[in-house]
Design a protein around this motif. Structure first.
Motif, PDB file in Angstrom:
ATOM      1  N   ALA A   7      96.748  88.625  60.875  1.00  0.00           N
ATOM      2  CA  ALA A   7      98.231  89.174  61.266  1.00  0.00           C
ATOM      3  C   ALA A   7      98.584  90.124  60.902  1.00  0.00           C
ATOM      4  O   ALA A   7      98.879  91.152  60.532  1.00  0.00           O
ATOM      5  N   THR A  39      95.609  85.263  69.069  1.00  0.00           N
ATOM      6  CA  THR A  39      95.749  84.334  69.486  1.00  0.00           C
ATOM      7  C   THR A  39      95.437  83.232  68.588  1.00  0.00           C
ATOM      8  O   THR A  39      93.542  83.321  68.579  1.00  0.00           O
ATOM      9  N   ASP A  42     105.853  87.415  65.666  1.00  0.00           N
ATOM     10  CA  ASP A  42     105.882  87.937  66.680  1.00  0.00           C
ATOM     11  C   ASP A  42     104.545  88.435  67.449  1.00  0.00           C
ATOM     12  O   ASP A  42     104.029  89.306  67.986  1.00  0.00           O
ATOM     13  N   ARG A  43     103.436  88.859  65.903  1.00  0.00           N
ATOM     14  CA  ARG A  43     101.915  89.252  66.229  1.00  0.00           C
ATOM     15  C   ARG A  43     101.194  87.492  67.060  1.00  0.00           C
ATOM     16  O   ARG A  43     100.234  88.143  67.200  1.00  0.00           O
ATOM     17  N   HIS A  67      93.106  93.129  69.224  1.00  0.00           N
ATOM     18  CA  HIS A  67      93.205  91.650  69.703  1.00  0.00           C
ATOM     19  C   HIS A  67      91.787  90.993  69.103  1.00  0.00           C
ATOM     20  O   HIS A  67      91.445  90.808  68.826  1.00  0.00           O
ATOM     21  N   GLU A  79      99.744  84.117  68.578  1.00  0.00           N
ATOM     22  CA  GLU A  79     100.249  83.102  69.917  1.00  0.00           C
ATOM     23  C   GLU A  79      99.190  82.328  68.918  1.00  0.00           C
ATOM     24  O   GLU A  79      98.447  81.866  69.494  1.00  0.00           O
ATOM     25  N   ARG A 128      97.138  91.783  68.953  1.00  0.00           N
ATOM     26  CA  ARG A 128      97.976  90.593  69.072  1.00  0.00           C
ATOM     27  C   ARG A 128      96.531  89.401  68.505  1.00  0.00           C
ATOM     28  O   ARG A 128      95.778  89.324  68.430  1.00  0.00           O
TER      29      ARG A 128
END
Length: 217
Positions: A81, A91, A114-115, A65, A117, A89
């Motif tokens: 990433a 952010t 895809d990892r 995270h 946001e 993931r």
């Protein structure tokens, strides 16, 4: 007391870069496009050796995270990433759709979209929307310098014990010794705040423009 530091001449810096993992085609192309398309802003991009360090550090920590404050054209987020553990993931918070459109293209090219946001808008507001529990493994701060204390105060309580916050530009090309502008003064004050923060243990590394690593207790 410290031993005398080694002067990093241009020749020695070139040697250092040449003896680390070489950037791949995606990193090279992203760095070149940023310099060509945004010459006035290109110095906001992390150095390739700094990107390699972020991937290395993220892998070493087993990060699942992660948060990035300040994405620009995406080199640092791409690096983070790539180092995430399976299912991890990242952010990202940034205010520019224009700059991060470049980032999105290279995330896709590297196969890490895809990892990640991406949240467009003021980072302080976005950070306040994150869960309050201590769940983050890693954070990278590289945005507006005056905002660093705000981002720090929002992130530290959300970092799990043993998590790491990396902060960029903490040497300001040496101007922390004699600040010349508001950003220099903000970073000099921020460095003092980190040093005094009993919630973390911190080291400052002379990578690129200075990187502070803080391990949350």
């Amino acid at each position: 007391m410290s031993t005398k530091p080694l002067p990093l001449t241009p020749e020695l810096h070139a040697y250092l870069v040449a003896h680390g993992s070489a950037p791949d085609e995606v990193v090279r192309d992203l760095a070149e496009e940023t310099r060509a398309a945004l010459p006035a802003e290109a110095d906001m991009q992390v150095a390739p050796e700094q990107a390699a360090f972020l991937t290395f550090l993220t892998r070493l920590l087993g990060v699942r995270h992660a948060v990035e404050v300040g994405t620009f054209t995406g080199l640092s987020s791409l690096a983070i990433a790539r180092g995430l553990a399976d299912g991890g993931r990242l952010t990202c918070f940034d205010i520019s759709a224009e700059y991060t459109d470049v980032a999105r293209r290279y995330w896709a090219r590297a196969g890490v979209q895809d990892r990640i946001e991406l949240r467009i808008g003021p980072a302080a507001d976005g950070l306040r929307e994150l869960p309050r529990e201590r769940h983050l493994d890693f954070a990278f701060i590289d945005a507006d310098k005056v905002g660093y204390p705000v981002y720090w105060d929002e992130l530290v309580p959300r970092m799990r014990p043993g998590a790491v916050i990396a902060v960029d530009n903490t040497l300001r090309a040496g101007r922390v010794l004699a600040p010349r502008n508001a950003d220099d003064r903000a970073i000099a004050a921020f460095n003092d705040e980190v040093l005094a923060d009993v919630r973390v243990e911190a080291v400052m590394l002379p990578i690129a423009d200075g990187v502070t690593l803080a391990r949350v207790r």
